[in-house]
Design an enzyme around this catalytic site. Structure first.
Site, PDB file in Angstrom:
ATOM      1  N   TRP A  22       9.566  12.219  -7.412  1.00 30.30           N
ATOM      2  CA  TRP A  22       8.262  11.669  -7.035  1.00 30.30           C
ATOM      3  C   TRP A  22       8.116  10.233  -7.540  1.00 30.30           C
ATOM      4  CZ3 TRP A  22       3.949   9.723  -9.567  1.00 30.30           C
ATOM      5  CH2 TRP A  22       2.783   9.628  -8.788  1.00 30.30           C
ATOM      6  N   SER A  82      13.937  16.712  -9.642  1.00 35.30           N
ATOM      7  CA  SER A  82      12.492  16.877  -9.806  1.00 35.30           C
ATOM      8  C   SER A  82      11.867  17.317  -8.483  1.00 35.30           C
ATOM      9  CB  SER A  82      11.886  15.571 -10.335  1.00 35.30           C
ATOM     10  OG  SER A  82      10.597  15.768 -10.857  1.00 35.30           O
ATOM     11  N   PHE A 146       3.865   7.770 -14.938  1.00 36.00           N
ATOM     12  CA  PHE A 146       4.684   8.960 -14.715  1.00 36.00           C
ATOM     13  C   PHE A 146       6.096   8.760 -15.270  1.00 36.00           C
ATOM     14  CE2 PHE A 146       6.922  12.129 -11.962  1.00 36.00           C
ATOM     15  CZ  PHE A 146       6.207  13.237 -12.372  1.00 36.00           C
ATOM     16  N   LEU A 147       6.624   7.549 -15.163  1.00 38.87           N
ATOM     17  CA  LEU A 147       7.933   7.259 -15.740  1.00 38.87           C
ATOM     18  C   LEU A 147       7.934   7.498 -17.250  1.00 38.87           C
ATOM     19  CD1 LEU A 147       9.233   4.038 -13.942  1.00 38.87           C
ATOM     20  CD2 LEU A 147      10.210   6.334 -13.849  1.00 38.87           C
ATOM     21  N   GLN A 150       8.148  11.133 -17.834  1.00 35.97           N
ATOM     22  CA  GLN A 150       9.480  11.648 -17.557  1.00 35.97           C
ATOM     23  C   GLN A 150      10.429  11.404 -18.723  1.00 35.97           C
ATOM     24  OE1 GLN A 150      10.973   9.890 -13.984  1.00 35.97           O
ATOM     25  NE2 GLN A 150       9.710  11.136 -12.629  1.00 35.97           N
ATOM     26  N   ASP A 210      13.115  17.836 -22.045  1.00 37.49           N
ATOM     27  CA  ASP A 210      12.230  17.607 -20.899  1.00 37.49           C
ATOM     28  C   ASP A 210      10.880  18.291 -21.123  1.00 37.49           C
ATOM     29  OD1 ASP A 210      11.066  17.209 -18.432  1.00 37.49           O
ATOM     30  OD2 ASP A 210      12.798  17.913 -17.287  1.00 37.49           O
ATOM     31  N   HIS A 237      13.856  14.220 -18.776  1.00 32.39           N
ATOM     32  CA  HIS A 237      13.731  14.551 -17.353  1.00 32.39           C
ATOM     33  C   HIS A 237      14.799  13.900 -16.465  1.00 32.39           C
ATOM     34  CE1 HIS A 237      11.356  16.428 -14.220  1.00 32.39           C
ATOM     35  NE2 HIS A 237      11.266  15.294 -13.542  1.00 32.39           N
TER      36      HIS A 237
END
Length: 260
Positions: A22, A82, A146-147, A150, A210, A237
């Site tokens: 994503w 993912s 979001f990075l 992760q 993760d 992740h």
């Protein structure tokens, strides 16, 4: 609608298709491509609304399956990271005769957690929060956040984020509409009841650190000679970024056994 792809290596070699996660694009796999291309035909595919397919209308999982069915050749190994892993799993379930192997990376048949069922995963509240924050004007900021999620837990967190950003620096930002559709797919998709329909060899890769997709192992995936699991001890992740050499070796071992 057929999607645009980029292909590397001998067209006559066994084919491996890579689906990204994503908010990103297939460029995130560039270091893997150079390693595999001498022996395999590597097909990088940007999902609808991303990268080369930025102008393709946004789709939920079922619509994306139609795009993939119109685009992908037969007899492939399909790898997804993912969100891409969720889609690769669904594609394998829906097209068993077209897939000779499945690889999931930091993925799960259900991405979000279900505390009442003791199912680990990403809290649904986190995806709802991202949906509420996401507007057409702040796509970059939400992806950046979001990075960070992760990479959290990785011993090389800052370097991991920097490398992913560098790999994607020339890629256009994804469609706002596809980002929203992708979050809904992550929130709603539940393929746990379909796993017995995966008949091909499969490899499931996790990072032990993760925090988005905790390692679940044999309690989730079927246990047999063709369903393999590997856990990277120093990754969160994105193990192909955190532990690239180990990742490439595990990947190549699987491909050499099941793709040729």
């Amino acid at each position: 609608m057929k999607l645009r792809t980029r292909e590397f290596g001998n067209p006559e070699s066994p084919k491996i298709v890579m689906l990204h996660g994503w908010g990103l694009a297939s460029d995130v796999f560039r270091s893997i491509v150079s390693y595999l291309a001498p022996r395999y035909r590597v097909i990088l595919l940007d999902l609808p609304g991303y990268g080369l397919n930025n102008s393709i209308p946004a789709n939920r999982a079922y619509g994306t399956m139609i795009n993939l069915e119109e685009t992908l050749p037969d007899n492939i190994i399909i790898m997804g990271w993912s969100l891409g892993g969720v889609l690769a799993l669904r594609y394998t379930i829906m097209n068993p005769k077209r897939v000779r192997g499945l690889i999931t990376v930091s993925s799960s048949p259900r991405f979000t957690s279900l505390p009442e069922e003791h199912w680990p995963g990403t809290p649904p509240e986190l995806l709802i929060k991202l949906q509420s924050l996401l507007t057409q004007d702040n796509v970059y900021r939400v992806i950046d956040r979001f990075l960070s999620l992760q990479a959290m837990g990785s011993p090389t967190m800052k370097n991991d984020i920097r490398e992913i950003k560098d790999l994607l620096k020339d890629v256009p930002l994804p469609s706002y509409y596809e980002l929203q559709a992708g979050l809904k797919t992550l929130a709603d998709e539940d393929l746990r009841g379909c796993l017995t329909r995966v008949e091909c060899p499969a490899l499931h890769l996790y990072g032990v650190k993760d925090r988005l997709v905790p390692y679940q192992g044999s309690s989730v995936w079927p246990v047999n000679d063709h369903s393999l699991i590997h856990v990277f001890q120093n990754s969160s992740h994105a193990p192909f970024i955190s532990e690239p050499e180990s990742f490439r070796k595990i990947l190549l071992d699987f491909l050499d056994k099941y793709a040729t």
